[in-house]
Design a protein around this motif. Structure first.
Motif, PDB file in Angstrom:
ATOM      1  N   LYS A  19      57.652  49.781  -1.776  1.00 38.63           N
ATOM      2  CA  LYS A  19      57.848  51.214  -2.031  1.00 38.63           C
ATOM      3  C   LYS A  19      57.126  52.090  -1.011  1.00 38.63           C
ATOM      4  O   LYS A  19      57.432  53.277  -0.888  1.00 38.63           O
ATOM      5  N   ASN A  20      56.157  51.505  -0.322  1.00 34.59           N
ATOM      6  CA  ASN A  20      55.316  52.293   0.589  1.00 34.59           C
ATOM      7  C   ASN A  20      55.141  51.580   1.922  1.00 34.59           C
ATOM      8  O   ASN A  20      54.019  51.391   2.391  1.00 34.59           O
ATOM      9  N   ASN A  21      56.259  51.192   2.517  1.00 36.02           N
ATOM     10  CA  ASN A  21      56.187  50.390   3.735  1.00 36.02           C
ATOM     11  C   ASN A  21      55.972  51.295   4.945  1.00 36.02           C
ATOM     12  O   ASN A  21      56.873  51.573   5.734  1.00 36.02           O
ATOM     13  N   ASN A  22      54.720  51.735   5.080  1.00 37.28           N
ATOM     14  CA  ASN A  22      54.339  52.575   6.210  1.00 37.28           C
ATOM     15  C   ASN A  22      52.885  52.299   6.564  1.00 37.28           C
ATOM     16  O   ASN A  22      52.118  51.769   5.757  1.00 37.28           O
ATOM     17  N   ARG A  23      52.509  52.662   7.771  1.00 35.99           N
ATOM     18  CA  ARG A  23      51.184  52.309   8.278  1.00 35.99           C
ATOM     19  C   ARG A  23      50.050  53.049   7.566  1.00 35.99           C
ATOM     20  O   ARG A  23      48.960  52.507   7.392  1.00 35.99           O
ATOM     21  N   ASP A  24      50.285  54.288   7.145  1.00 33.50           N
ATOM     22  CA  ASP A  24      49.234  55.039   6.463  1.00 33.50           C
ATOM     23  C   ASP A  24      48.880  54.380   5.132  1.00 33.50           C
ATOM     24  O   ASP A  24      47.694  54.194   4.818  1.00 33.50           O
ATOM     25  N   TRP A  25      49.909  54.039   4.352  1.00 38.63           N
ATOM     26  CA  TRP A  25      49.647  53.398   3.049  1.00 38.63           C
ATOM     27  C   TRP A  25      48.967  52.051   3.258  1.00 38.63           C
ATOM     28  O   TRP A  25      48.012  51.716   2.555  1.00 38.63           O
ATOM     29  N   PHE A  26      49.446  51.306   4.221  1.00 40.89           N
ATOM     30  CA  PHE A  26      48.884  49.974   4.465  1.00 40.89           C
ATOM     31  C   PHE A  26      47.415  50.069   4.873  1.00 40.89           C
ATOM     32  O   PHE A  26      46.585  49.274   4.421  1.00 40.89           O
ATOM     33  N   ALA A  27      47.081  51.042   5.706  1.00 45.01           N
ATOM     34  CA  ALA A  27      45.694  51.219   6.130  1.00 45.01           C
ATOM     35  C   ALA A  27      44.799  51.544   4.944  1.00 45.01           C
ATOM     36  O   ALA A  27      43.665  51.048   4.855  1.00 45.01           O
ATOM     37  N   GLU A  28      45.303  52.344   4.018  1.00 47.24           N
ATOM     38  CA  GLU A  28      44.532  52.710   2.826  1.00 47.24           C
ATOM     39  C   GLU A  28      44.319  51.517   1.900  1.00 47.24           C
ATOM     40  O   GLU A  28      43.356  51.483   1.133  1.00 47.24           O
ATOM     41  N   HIS A  29      45.212  50.548   1.960  1.00 49.02           N
ATOM     42  CA  HIS A  29      45.156  49.394   1.062  1.00 49.02           C
ATOM     43  C   HIS A  29      44.889  48.096   1.824  1.00 49.02           C
ATOM     44  O   HIS A  29      45.266  47.022   1.379  1.00 49.02           O
ATOM     45  N   LYS A  30      44.219  48.206   2.985  1.00 49.49           N
ATOM     46  CA  LYS A  30      43.977  47.052   3.836  1.00 49.49           C
ATOM     47  C   LYS A  30      43.130  45.989   3.129  1.00 49.49           C
ATOM     48  O   LYS A  30      43.403  44.786   3.253  1.00 49.49           O
ATOM     49  N   GLN A  31      42.125  46.413   2.382  1.00 48.24           N
ATOM     50  CA  GLN A  31      41.291  45.450   1.678  1.00 48.24           C
ATOM     51  C   GLN A  31      42.082  44.708   0.605  1.00 48.24           C
ATOM     52  O   GLN A  31      41.893  43.510   0.391  1.00 48.24           O
ATOM     53  N   ASP A  68      58.030  42.496  13.922  1.00 48.39           N
ATOM     54  CA  ASP A  68      58.334  42.858  15.301  1.00 48.39           C
ATOM     55  C   ASP A  68      59.564  43.761  15.251  1.00 48.39           C
ATOM     56  O   ASP A  68      60.675  43.289  15.016  1.00 48.39           O
ATOM     57  N   VAL A  69      59.364  45.055  15.436  1.00 46.23           N
ATOM     58  CA  VAL A  69      60.460  46.019  15.260  1.00 46.23           C
ATOM     59  C   VAL A  69      61.098  46.429  16.587  1.00 46.23           C
ATOM     60  O   VAL A  69      61.972  47.292  16.618  1.00 46.23           O
ATOM     61  N   ARG A  70      60.677  45.799  17.677  1.00 46.30           N
ATOM     62  CA  ARG A  70      61.155  46.245  18.994  1.00 46.30           C
ATOM     63  C   ARG A  70      62.667  46.181  19.134  1.00 46.30           C
ATOM     64  O   ARG A  70      63.276  47.055  19.755  1.00 46.30           O
ATOM     65  N   PHE A  71      63.288  45.156  18.594  1.00 50.76           N
ATOM     66  CA  PHE A  71      64.740  44.976  18.769  1.00 50.76           C
ATOM     67  C   PHE A  71      65.476  44.997  17.427  1.00 50.76           C
ATOM     68  O   PHE A  71      66.554  44.428  17.292  1.00 50.76           O
ATOM     69  N   SER A  72      64.875  45.646  16.440  1.00 52.58           N
ATOM     70  CA  SER A  72      65.451  45.673  15.099  1.00 52.58           C
ATOM     71  C   SER A  72      65.807  47.101  14.698  1.00 52.58           C
ATOM     72  O   SER A  72      65.075  48.048  14.992  1.00 52.58           O
ATOM     73  N   LYS A  73      66.926  47.252  13.995  1.00 52.99           N
ATOM     74  CA  LYS A  73      67.302  48.561  13.459  1.00 52.99           C
ATOM     75  C   LYS A  73      66.389  48.943  12.290  1.00 52.99           C
ATOM     76  O   LYS A  73      66.185  50.120  12.013  1.00 52.99           O
ATOM     77  N   ASN A  74      65.862  47.927  11.616  1.00 58.69           N
ATOM     78  CA  ASN A  74      64.923  48.160  10.519  1.00 58.69           C
ATOM     79  C   ASN A  74      63.531  48.378  11.110  1.00 58.69           C
ATOM     80  O   ASN A  74      62.919  47.449  11.630  1.00 58.69           O
ATOM     81  N   LYS A  75      63.027  49.573  11.047  1.00 58.86           N
ATOM     82  CA  LYS A  75      61.755  49.909  11.689  1.00 58.86           C
ATOM     83  C   LYS A  75      60.569  49.886  10.727  1.00 58.86           C
ATOM     84  O   LYS A  75      59.470  50.317  11.113  1.00 58.86           O
ATOM     85  N   THR A  76      60.753  49.395   9.505  1.00 54.05           N
ATOM     86  CA  THR A  76      59.604  49.267   8.621  1.00 54.05           C
ATOM     87  C   THR A  76      58.622  48.279   9.236  1.00 54.05           C
ATOM     88  O   THR A  76      59.009  47.212   9.705  1.00 54.05           O
ATOM     89  N   PRO A  77      57.344  48.617   9.236  1.00 54.55           N
ATOM     90  CA  PRO A  77      56.373  47.820  10.010  1.00 54.55           C
ATOM     91  C   PRO A  77      55.923  46.521   9.356  1.00 54.55           C
ATOM     92  O   PRO A  77      55.329  45.679  10.026  1.00 54.55           O
TER      93      PRO A  77
END
Length: 226
Positions: A19-31, A68-77
């Motif tokens: 539901k939250n596939n983005n770098r900001d959310w992931f950084a907040e929940h890294k632990q 690896d999103v370099r060659f993918s249409k799906n850019k979720t990290p």
């Protein structure tokens, strides 16, 4: 001590990540990620111990959650799953094992995902001659109950140099030779999941023995490893 179970918290994390596939959310929940990542790695190592009781495993590879999103249409990290593969040891042991943990889409797989052109040709020539050993193995009641039919990508017609009317064409036209088994979330989180994985992979052994023999001999049955 190795984790022997996949817990509810692992799937809760993955559901939240979906539901939250983005770098900001992931950084907040890294632990939180690190905790679940370590738990699943421990579980995969537990499975490795079980597999080593009946097979020789050369390498456990735990896949990173970062896409690896370099060659993918799906850019979720990030991937919405934890997964690992197990490579069998030695040139005479072919095939591999795979575990994929994802809410609503967990499965295990085994077999030959992407044979090189030489191996693929050798397999097809074997099936052109005879598939009886293969069908004897994969049509056994218990084998079919656990693994179902042989799966994988295939050609729509015969590969070049093979007869499209060959009675074994359903096997000859395959490009992959894999088996998969799906699991519900409840099954993944049960106390018997690791044992189910292990017993399922143990059941595949006659198939691996046959394919390993095919891929390490010529059509006259002479070893290619000497």
């Amino acid at each position: 001590m190795l984790e022997t179970n996949i817990t509810k918290s692992t799937f809760q994390f993955l559901k939240s990540l979906q539901k939250n596939n983005n770098r900001d959310w992931f950084a907040e929940h890294k632990q939180r990620f690190k905790k679940e990542d370590e738990a699943t790695k421990s579980f995969f190592n537990h499975v490795l111990q079980l597999l080593s009781g009946h097979d020789e495993i050369e390498r456990l590879k735990v896949f990173r959650i970062y896409r690896d999103v370099r060659f993918s249409k799906n850019k979720t990290p990030y991937k919405n799953s934890f997964s690992a593969s197990f490579a069998r040891a030695g040139l005479h042991r072919r095939g591999g094992y795979y575990i994929h943990l994802e809410p609503g889409a967990s499965f295990i797989a085994t077999g030959f995902w992407n044979p090189n052109k030489e191996d693929l040709f050798r397999i097809r020539k074997e099936w052109e001659i005879d598939v009886s050993e293969l069908t004897d193995i994969i049509n056994k009641i218990q084998f079919k109950k656990v693994w179902g039919p042989l799966a994988g990508d295939e050609l729509k017609t015969a590969p070049k140099g093979f007869d499209k009317e060959d009675p074994n064409i359903e096997f000859i036209r395959k490009k992959q030779f894999i088996f998969t088994r799906k699991f519900t979330d409840a099954e993944v989180m049960s106390s018997t999941f690791a044992q189910e994985i292990n017993s399922s992979f143990q059941l595949i052994r006659p198939y691996f023995d046959l394919m390993s023999n095919v891929l390490t001999t010529n059509l006259n049955g002479e070893s290619l490893l000497d």
